[in-house]
Write a protein that holds these residues in place. Structure first.
Motif, PDB file in Angstrom:
ATOM      1  N   PHE A  31       0.583  -1.215  -0.316  1.00  0.00           N
ATOM      2  CA  PHE A  31       0.253   0.049  -0.045  1.00  0.00           C
ATOM      3  C   PHE A  31       0.780   1.030   0.009  1.00  0.00           C
ATOM      4  O   PHE A  31       0.703   1.833  -1.309  1.00  0.00           O
ATOM      5  N   ARG A  32       1.616   1.711   0.384  1.00  0.00           N
ATOM      6  CA  ARG A  32       2.890   2.111   1.205  1.00  0.00           C
ATOM      7  C   ARG A  32       3.558   2.841  -0.332  1.00  0.00           C
ATOM      8  O   ARG A  32       3.546   4.588  -0.816  1.00  0.00           O
ATOM      9  N   ALA A  33       4.196   1.511  -0.760  1.00  0.00           N
ATOM     10  CA  ALA A  33       4.657   1.962  -2.056  1.00  0.00           C
ATOM     11  C   ALA A  33       3.530   2.267  -3.380  1.00  0.00           C
ATOM     12  O   ALA A  33       4.495   2.921  -4.018  1.00  0.00           O
ATOM     13  N   LYS A  34       2.569   1.883  -3.218  1.00  0.00           N
ATOM     14  CA  LYS A  34       1.642   2.907  -3.736  1.00  0.00           C
ATOM     15  C   LYS A  34       0.673   3.938  -4.405  1.00  0.00           C
ATOM     16  O   LYS A  34       0.208   4.259  -5.280  1.00  0.00           O
ATOM     17  N   LEU A  69      -5.176   9.229  12.643  1.00  0.00           N
ATOM     18  CA  LEU A  69      -3.563   8.306  12.082  1.00  0.00           C
ATOM     19  C   LEU A  69      -3.565   7.889  13.714  1.00  0.00           C
ATOM     20  O   LEU A  69      -2.464   7.407  13.827  1.00  0.00           O
ATOM     21  N   ASN A  70      -3.564   8.953  14.845  1.00  0.00           N
ATOM     22  CA  ASN A  70      -2.509   8.407  16.027  1.00  0.00           C
ATOM     23  C   ASN A  70      -3.128   6.939  16.371  1.00  0.00           C
ATOM     24  O   ASN A  70      -2.298   6.987  16.997  1.00  0.00           O
ATOM     25  N   PRO A  71      -4.880   6.415  16.421  1.00  0.00           N
ATOM     26  CA  PRO A  71      -4.537   5.468  16.734  1.00  0.00           C
ATOM     27  C   PRO A  71      -3.659   4.193  16.248  1.00  0.00           C
ATOM     28  O   PRO A  71      -2.981   3.526  16.742  1.00  0.00           O
ATOM     29  N   LEU A  72      -3.227   4.269  14.770  1.00  0.00           N
ATOM     30  CA  LEU A  72      -2.398   3.325  14.399  1.00  0.00           C
ATOM     31  C   LEU A  72      -0.899   3.886  15.272  1.00  0.00           C
ATOM     32  O   LEU A  72      -0.394   2.914  15.006  1.00  0.00           O
ATOM     33  N   LEU A  73      -0.395   5.210  14.876  1.00  0.00           N
ATOM     34  CA  LEU A  73       0.314   5.568  15.330  1.00  0.00           C
ATOM     35  C   LEU A  73       1.206   4.858  16.968  1.00  0.00           C
ATOM     36  O   LEU A  73       2.053   3.922  17.606  1.00  0.00           O
ATOM     37  N   ARG A  74      -0.320   4.754  17.976  1.00  0.00           N
ATOM     38  CA  ARG A  74       0.461   4.022  19.436  1.00  0.00           C
ATOM     39  C   ARG A  74      -0.157   2.356  19.828  1.00  0.00           C
ATOM     40  O   ARG A  74       0.976   2.220  19.645  1.00  0.00           O
ATOM     41  N   LEU A  75      -0.503   1.996  17.980  1.00  0.00           N
ATOM     42  CA  LEU A  75      -0.823   0.957  18.488  1.00  0.00           C
ATOM     43  C   LEU A  75       1.043   0.349  18.027  1.00  0.00           C
ATOM     44  O   LEU A  75       1.270  -1.015  18.124  1.00  0.00           O
ATOM     45  N   VAL A  76       1.471   0.481  17.802  1.00  0.00           N
ATOM     46  CA  VAL A  76       3.005   0.184  17.027  1.00  0.00           C
ATOM     47  C   VAL A  76       4.132   1.392  17.795  1.00  0.00           C
ATOM     48  O   VAL A  76       5.572   0.950  17.344  1.00  0.00           O
ATOM     49  N   GLY A  77       3.628   1.939  19.246  1.00  0.00           N
ATOM     50  CA  GLY A  77       4.821   1.905  20.115  1.00  0.00           C
ATOM     51  C   GLY A  77       5.051   3.715  19.364  1.00  0.00           C
ATOM     52  O   GLY A  77       6.546   4.252  19.679  1.00  0.00           O
ATOM     53  N   LEU A  78       4.707   4.459  18.747  1.00  0.00           N
ATOM     54  CA  LEU A  78       5.177   5.535  17.928  1.00  0.00           C
ATOM     55  C   LEU A  78       4.083   6.835  18.257  1.00  0.00           C
ATOM     56  O   LEU A  78       4.302   7.477  18.242  1.00  0.00           O
ATOM     57  N   ASP A  79       3.966   6.940  19.605  1.00  0.00           N
ATOM     58  CA  ASP A  79       3.214   7.829  21.074  1.00  0.00           C
ATOM     59  C   ASP A  79       4.710   7.719  22.338  1.00  0.00           C
ATOM     60  O   ASP A  79       4.978   7.071  22.127  1.00  0.00           O
ATOM     61  N   HIS A  80       4.152   9.207  22.525  1.00  0.00           N
ATOM     62  CA  HIS A  80       5.129   9.522  23.792  1.00  0.00           C
ATOM     63  C   HIS A  80       4.177   8.389  25.013  1.00  0.00           C
ATOM     64  O   HIS A  80       3.248   8.273  25.328  1.00  0.00           O
ATOM     65  N   PRO A  81       5.243   8.084  25.588  1.00  0.00           N
ATOM     66  CA  PRO A  81       6.938   8.115  25.967  1.00  0.00           C
ATOM     67  C   PRO A  81       7.626   6.949  24.371  1.00  0.00           C
ATOM     68  O   PRO A  81       8.865   7.524  25.374  1.00  0.00           O
ATOM     69  N   SER A 102       5.589  -4.539  13.070  1.00  0.00           N
ATOM     70  CA  SER A 102       5.466  -3.141  13.540  1.00  0.00           C
ATOM     71  C   SER A 102       5.198  -2.385  12.127  1.00  0.00           C
ATOM     72  O   SER A 102       3.836  -2.316  12.015  1.00  0.00           O
ATOM     73  N   ARG A 103       6.030  -2.320  11.619  1.00  0.00           N
ATOM     74  CA  ARG A 103       5.883  -2.207  10.483  1.00  0.00           C
ATOM     75  C   ARG A 103       4.801  -2.927   9.324  1.00  0.00           C
ATOM     76  O   ARG A 103       3.684  -1.513   8.689  1.00  0.00           O
ATOM     77  N   ALA A 104       5.163  -3.923   9.678  1.00  0.00           N
ATOM     78  CA  ALA A 104       3.033  -5.051   8.578  1.00  0.00           C
ATOM     79  C   ALA A 104       2.659  -4.562   9.315  1.00  0.00           C
ATOM     80  O   ALA A 104       1.440  -4.309   8.809  1.00  0.00           O
ATOM     81  N   LEU A 105       2.212  -4.202  10.415  1.00  0.00           N
ATOM     82  CA  LEU A 105       0.692  -3.644  10.937  1.00  0.00           C
ATOM     83  C   LEU A 105       0.425  -2.523  10.988  1.00  0.00           C
ATOM     84  O   LEU A 105      -0.812  -2.387  10.407  1.00  0.00           O
ATOM     85  N   PHE A 106       1.457  -1.670  10.559  1.00  0.00           N
ATOM     86  CA  PHE A 106       1.283  -0.265  10.885  1.00  0.00           C
ATOM     87  C   PHE A 106       0.495   0.170   9.034  1.00  0.00           C
ATOM     88  O   PHE A 106      -0.593   0.067   8.814  1.00  0.00           O
ATOM     89  N   GLU A 107       1.277  -0.574   8.152  1.00  0.00           N
ATOM     90  CA  GLU A 107       1.073  -0.748   6.858  1.00  0.00           C
ATOM     91  C   GLU A 107      -0.438  -1.476   6.669  1.00  0.00           C
ATOM     92  O   GLU A 107      -1.255  -0.644   5.520  1.00  0.00           O
ATOM     93  N   ALA A 108      -0.368  -3.094   6.974  1.00  0.00           N
ATOM     94  CA  ALA A 108      -1.820  -3.415   7.319  1.00  0.00           C
ATOM     95  C   ALA A 108      -3.518  -2.466   7.085  1.00  0.00           C
ATOM     96  O   ALA A 108      -4.126  -2.582   6.324  1.00  0.00           O
ATOM     97  N   GLU A 109      -2.995  -1.947   7.876  1.00  0.00           N
ATOM     98  CA  GLU A 109      -3.977  -1.473   9.193  1.00  0.00           C
ATOM     99  C   GLU A 109      -4.727  -0.302   7.888  1.00  0.00           C
ATOM    100  O   GLU A 109      -5.262   0.288   7.989  1.00  0.00           O
ATOM    101  N   LEU A 110      -3.351   1.089   8.154  1.00  0.00           N
ATOM    102  CA  LEU A 110      -3.412   1.877   6.958  1.00  0.00           C
ATOM    103  C   LEU A 110      -4.178   1.280   6.049  1.00  0.00           C
ATOM    104  O   LEU A 110      -4.892   1.998   5.041  1.00  0.00           O
ATOM    105  N   ALA A 111      -3.755   0.099   4.842  1.00  0.00           N
ATOM    106  CA  ALA A 111      -4.326   0.212   3.727  1.00  0.00           C
ATOM    107  C   ALA A 111      -5.827  -0.029   3.783  1.00  0.00           C
ATOM    108  O   ALA A 111      -6.553   0.250   3.073  1.00  0.00           O
ATOM    109  N   LEU A 112      -5.915  -0.552   4.628  1.00  0.00           N
ATOM    110  CA  LEU A 112      -7.584  -1.360   5.229  1.00  0.00           C
ATOM    111  C   LEU A 112      -8.415  -0.054   5.347  1.00  0.00           C
ATOM    112  O   LEU A 112     -10.007   0.203   5.521  1.00  0.00           O
ATOM    113  N   ASP A 113      -8.047   0.734   6.065  1.00  0.00           N
ATOM    114  CA  ASP A 113      -8.311   2.691   6.310  1.00  0.00           C
ATOM    115  C   ASP A 113      -8.983   3.186   5.340  1.00  0.00           C
ATOM    116  O   ASP A 113      -9.581   3.682   5.923  1.00  0.00           O
TER     117      ASP A 113
END
Length: 417
Positions: A31-34, A69-81, A102-113
């Motif tokens: 998804f990201r590459a496309k 986008l925040n929930p997807l970032l939190r799923l992969v640990g890219l939130d504070h702290p 984590s990268r695969a999870l982020f991409e899959a959820e983005l693509a479905l969203d």
């Protein structure tokens, strides 16, 4: 459907979401590459980005995420702290440093969203179950059982469907952006100790996921105020996309007033802090919220943990626009034009459409002409609403804030509406 409060690590929430994935369809591969055209609506919190994004959703020539986008970032640990920056700041190194899973999870959820508003309710039960699992990570909610529950109350009347599902899930409707009053008193604190999505929670809506051709040919619009600090990260995460920044501005007085309203609202909880805040006008007014920072988390926020609330809000406004201008904006639109009447709004949206390279016709033109309902609003937008707090707001607008206001075209405060 009974539910109980439990201690659920994010990994357990991820497993619940993965259990729903076969029911949600097949994500666009790579998804990201496309994605070839990424448009980031960059603004301060309470700057009107929700209204602008909702208006742009009326165009069939654009793609969007269902919410922030925040929930997807939190799923992969890219939130504070967990991101290590002490704030919302993310750069390219954060993307390249993500573990492969984590990268695969982020991409899959983005693509479905990613997609656009739909008209049918075929996938609404699954989408609603996914959203509830994200919104209530502290509740023992079985995701597959949630789908069956949602199917049992499915209704084309979306608010009625949402209220029925919320009631059956046993959660507080005050944490949702529902029309009209909800039963019972407003909550005094957050919906839980661990949050992935910030309240007021979004409601499920009919949605049509993007197909492979659309991903490659339509601009993908992402709207989250915290993305003002993540433009380097987004550029790295979408390596083949032209990244364009749509800078949404709003005068500092109206923005600070909206932020004050939000801090005193029963929602907008962003980050739970170990040490209680001593922000005057907040911690003493909402003691149940004193461990919670609201809205985006700018650099140097620790310097404001005991400041008056309007000063905190002025710092949030200033920091967001500094970050956008440091990166560079490709097109600028004033929120004031969105609320100054149909002529100004139509002209502004037509300019945005021209910049985006999409037709200004059909439903987008009608939405610009007629306007849309307020989205996630603490009060109905109206010119000059900030003047009810004029003295305390003006006292918070220091020289650096006023200099930024002038830079953004708000030098004359008699034009602050």
């Amino acid at each position: 459907m009974p539910s109980r409060t439990v201690v659920r690590p994010v990994a357990e929430v991820v497993r619940g979401l993965e259990a729903l994935r076969p029911l949600r369809g097949t994500p666009v591969p790579h998804f990201r590459a496309k994605v070839r055209d990424l448009v980031v609506v960059a603004s301060s919190s309470r700057g009107g980005s929700s209204m602008l994004a909702e208006l742009l959703r009326s165009s069939p020539h654009l793609l969007h995420l269902r919410a922030e986008l925040n929930p997807l970032l939190r799923l992969v640990g890219l939130d504070h702290p967990h991101n290590g920056t002490g704030s919302d700041v993310l750069d390219a190194a954060h993307w390249h440093g993500l573990p492969p899973r984590s990268r695969a999870l982020f991409e899959a959820e983005l693509a479905l969203d990613a997609g656009s508003p739909g008209t049918g309710v075929e996938n609404l039960a699954v989408d609603a179950a996914w959203r509830l699992v994200m919104q209530w990570p502290g509740l023992d909610l079985d995701p597959v059982d949630l789908v069956r529950t949602a199917e049992g109350v499915l209704d084309r009347d979306l608010p009625r469907f949402a209220r029925a599902l919320i009631d059956m899930a046993g959660v507080n409707p005050w944490y949702y952006d529902l029309p009209g009053r909800s039963p019972g008193p407003r909550p005094a604190g957050p919906p839980g100790d661990v949050l992935l999505e910030e309240p007021p929670f979004v409601l499920p809506r009919p949605w049509r996921p993007a197909d492979e051709h659309e991903v490659a040919t339509k601009p993908l619009v992402i709207k989250t105020p915290g993305n003002a600090y993540r433009l380097g990260f987004l550029r790295a995460a979408f390596p083949n996309a032209r990244l364009r920044v749509l800078h949404l501005t709003r005068n500092p007085a109206a923005s600070v007033n909206g932020l004050v309203d939000g801090w005193l609202h029963h929602g907008f909880h962003a980050y739970r802090l170990d040490e209680p805040l001593r922000i005057t006008g907040y911690a003493d007014v909402r003691p149940a919220d004193r461990h919670w920072w609201k809205f985006d988390l700018p650099p140097s926020w620790p310097e404001y943990t005991a400041a008056p609330l309007p000063r905190v809000c002025a710092h949030q406004w200033l920091s967001s626009h500094r970050a956008v201008l440091a990166h560079g904006a490709d097109h600028t639109v004033r929120f004031e034009d969105m609320i100054s009447g149909p002529h100004a709004r139509t002209d502004a949206v037509e300019r945005i459409a021209d910049w985006l390279g999409i037709p200004f016709d059909g439903p987008l033109k009608r939405a610009a002409t007629d306007g849309i309902a307020a989205t996630v609003a603490t009060a109905a937008p109206r010119p000059g609403r900030w003047r009810a707090r004029e003295e305390e707001i003006r006292s918070a607008l220091g020289p650096d804030v006023l200099a930024m206001a002038e830079r953004l075209g708000y030098a004359r405060d008699d034009h602050w509406i």
